[in-house]
Design an enzyme around this catalytic site. Sequence first.
Site, PDB file in Angstrom:
ATOM      1  N   GLU A   6      41.720  43.034  46.246  1.00 56.76           N
ATOM      2  CA  GLU A   6      41.062  42.752  48.019  1.00 56.76           C
ATOM      3  C   GLU A   6      39.956  43.768  48.107  1.00 56.76           C
ATOM      4  O   GLU A   6      39.861  44.849  48.254  1.00 56.76           O
ATOM      5  CB  GLU A   6      42.158  43.022  49.024  1.00 56.76           C
ATOM      6  CG  GLU A   6      43.318  42.355  48.662  1.00 56.76           C
ATOM      7  CD  GLU A   6      44.182  42.490  49.979  1.00 56.76           C
ATOM      8  OE1 GLU A   6      44.340  41.417  50.792  1.00 56.76           O
ATOM      9  OE2 GLU A   6      44.670  43.676  50.506  1.00 56.76           O
ATOM     10  N   LYS A  11      50.575  43.042  58.904  1.00 52.19           N
ATOM     11  CA  LYS A  11      50.106  44.109  59.468  1.00 52.19           C
ATOM     12  C   LYS A  11      50.951  44.638  60.706  1.00 52.19           C
ATOM     13  O   LYS A  11      52.157  44.438  60.868  1.00 52.19           O
ATOM     14  CB  LYS A  11      48.654  43.919  59.637  1.00 52.19           C
ATOM     15  CG  LYS A  11      48.045  43.412  58.447  1.00 52.19           C
ATOM     16  CD  LYS A  11      46.645  43.569  58.415  1.00 52.19           C
ATOM     17  CE  LYS A  11      45.759  43.157  57.299  1.00 52.19           C
ATOM     18  NZ  LYS A  11      44.437  43.237  56.991  1.00 52.19           N
ATOM     19  N   ASN A  60      50.917  39.314  54.925  1.00 51.60           N
ATOM     20  CA  ASN A  60      50.780  40.625  55.481  1.00 51.60           C
ATOM     21  C   ASN A  60      50.631  40.641  56.839  1.00 51.60           C
ATOM     22  O   ASN A  60      49.477  40.592  57.110  1.00 51.60           O
ATOM     23  CB  ASN A  60      49.646  41.428  54.366  1.00 51.60           C
ATOM     24  CG  ASN A  60      49.620  42.747  55.251  1.00 51.60           C
ATOM     25  OD1 ASN A  60      50.486  43.327  55.900  1.00 51.60           O
ATOM     26  ND2 ASN A  60      48.550  43.451  54.774  1.00 51.60           N
ATOM     27  N   GLU A  95      44.029  49.544  53.936  1.00 56.20           N
ATOM     28  CA  GLU A  95      44.064  50.191  55.176  1.00 56.20           C
ATOM     29  C   GLU A  95      44.908  51.382  55.108  1.00 56.20           C
ATOM     30  O   GLU A  95      44.756  52.289  55.892  1.00 56.20           O
ATOM     31  CB  GLU A  95      44.893  49.190  56.340  1.00 56.20           C
ATOM     32  CG  GLU A  95      43.880  48.097  56.622  1.00 56.20           C
ATOM     33  CD  GLU A  95      44.296  46.750  57.116  1.00 56.20           C
ATOM     34  OE1 GLU A  95      45.512  46.392  57.483  1.00 56.20           O
ATOM     35  OE2 GLU A  95      43.490  45.652  57.023  1.00 56.20           O
ATOM     36  N   HIS A 129      47.454  49.382  49.905  1.00 58.24           N
ATOM     37  CA  HIS A 129      46.549  48.525  50.760  1.00 58.24           C
ATOM     38  C   HIS A 129      45.444  49.357  51.181  1.00 58.24           C
ATOM     39  O   HIS A 129      45.646  50.346  51.729  1.00 58.24           O
ATOM     40  CB  HIS A 129      47.338  47.892  52.012  1.00 58.24           C
ATOM     41  CG  HIS A 129      46.789  47.011  52.519  1.00 58.24           C
ATOM     42  ND1 HIS A 129      45.583  47.171  53.452  1.00 58.24           N
ATOM     43  CD2 HIS A 129      46.607  45.508  52.473  1.00 58.24           C
ATOM     44  CE1 HIS A 129      45.216  45.828  54.062  1.00 58.24           C
ATOM     45  NE2 HIS A 129      45.799  45.000  53.350  1.00 58.24           N
ATOM     46  N   SER A 153      40.354  37.607  53.774  1.00 57.45           N
ATOM     47  CA  SER A 153      39.862  36.552  54.671  1.00 57.45           C
ATOM     48  C   SER A 153      40.427  35.051  54.215  1.00 57.45           C
ATOM     49  O   SER A 153      39.585  34.095  54.221  1.00 57.45           O
ATOM     50  CB  SER A 153      38.386  36.434  55.033  1.00 57.45           C
ATOM     51  OG  SER A 153      38.226  37.682  55.695  1.00 57.45           O
ATOM     52  N   GLY A 189      39.797  40.900  56.855  1.00 55.90           N
ATOM     53  CA  GLY A 189      39.685  40.878  58.197  1.00 55.90           C
ATOM     54  C   GLY A 189      38.278  40.910  58.599  1.00 55.90           C
ATOM     55  O   GLY A 189      38.019  40.646  59.899  1.00 55.90           O
TER      56      GLY A 189
HETATM   57  P1  PGA Z   1      43.021  39.461  55.896  1.00 57.02           P
HETATM   58  O1  PGA Z   1      43.586  40.471  55.432  1.00 57.02           O
HETATM   59  O2  PGA Z   1      43.547  38.151  55.230  1.00 57.02           O
HETATM   60  O3  PGA Z   1      43.221  39.224  57.305  1.00 57.02           O
HETATM   61  O4  PGA Z   1      41.645  39.363  55.485  1.00 57.02           O
HETATM   62  C1  PGA Z   1      44.074  40.381  54.103  1.00 57.02           C
HETATM   63  C2  PGA Z   1      44.815  41.673  53.823  1.00 57.02           C
HETATM   64  O5  PGA Z   1      44.569  42.778  54.552  1.00 57.02           O
HETATM   65  O6  PGA Z   1      45.816  41.658  52.998  1.00 57.02           O
END
Ligand code: PGA
Length: 258
Positions: free
Chosen positions: A167, A13, A11, A98, A96, A213, A173
């Site tokens: 997640e 983003k 992803n 976000e 997701h 992460s 993140g």
């Molecule tokens: P990250 O994001 O690996 O940067 O923690 C995971 C995600 O948002 O799918």
Amino acid sequence: MAARTPIVGGNWKMHLDRAGARDLLRELRDELGGIEGVEVVICPPAPWLGDAADALEGTSLQVGAQNAYWLPHGAYTGEVGAAMLIGTARYILVGHSERRHLFGETNEETGRKLAAVLELGLEPILAIGELQAEREAGTTREVLREQLAAAFADVERLPEGFVVAYEPVWAIGTGLTATPEIAQSTIADVRAMVADRYGEVTAEACRIQYGGSVNAGNVTELAAQPDIDGALVGGASLDASAFATICRAVAAAAEGAA
Ligand code: PGA
């Protein structure tokens, strides 16, 4: 137990300009174009989806969108209808964290998106996860159960190999990866919730990723857990060699378990 083909999503983003996206696509094609034993889905920002489809054509790598609207067309400025992605993206991320927490997407909206994506014959990756405060309050199970119930409200059956991404929001993140034990036990709970709704056979075939992460250093231990069927990767998916290491580790773990 039926063997599940693990799946890793990258992803991106809202990162990379067009030249950067094209470079990364080329590198991924070189590194991973012939990979076996794991399904790999690359989710670039929407404007680069066409470039991704072109660059990855003829490889086993799939293209995924990060979001889509449930209606096919109309006066919805700024939205991209899931139906418009047919022929470009095979997968669509739905719900997701976000989208949920930065853009206010509700459980019900996630449900509408999921139903629309399935109806179109595209493959959703349904993302769910609890906030840190919810984990600390001991309500993780209830939160996940509610997210799943709303997502599945208009879905009578799940296709085989349906993908859920668990997640924990506190791990995204932040560098605070869930321990393999927490990830395994929560994902086992999620599988049991899918079984409650759709039965054991569907739940056993359901692929449940861990996300939050994930990197080249922690993926092996996570992928070794019996209920974890791959990873949804944010930050580390912007580095072709780290992402390739993650994909290979997931494939190797599945082969080791077979
Ligand atoms: P990250 O994001 O690996 O940067 O923690 C995971 C995600 O948002 O799918």
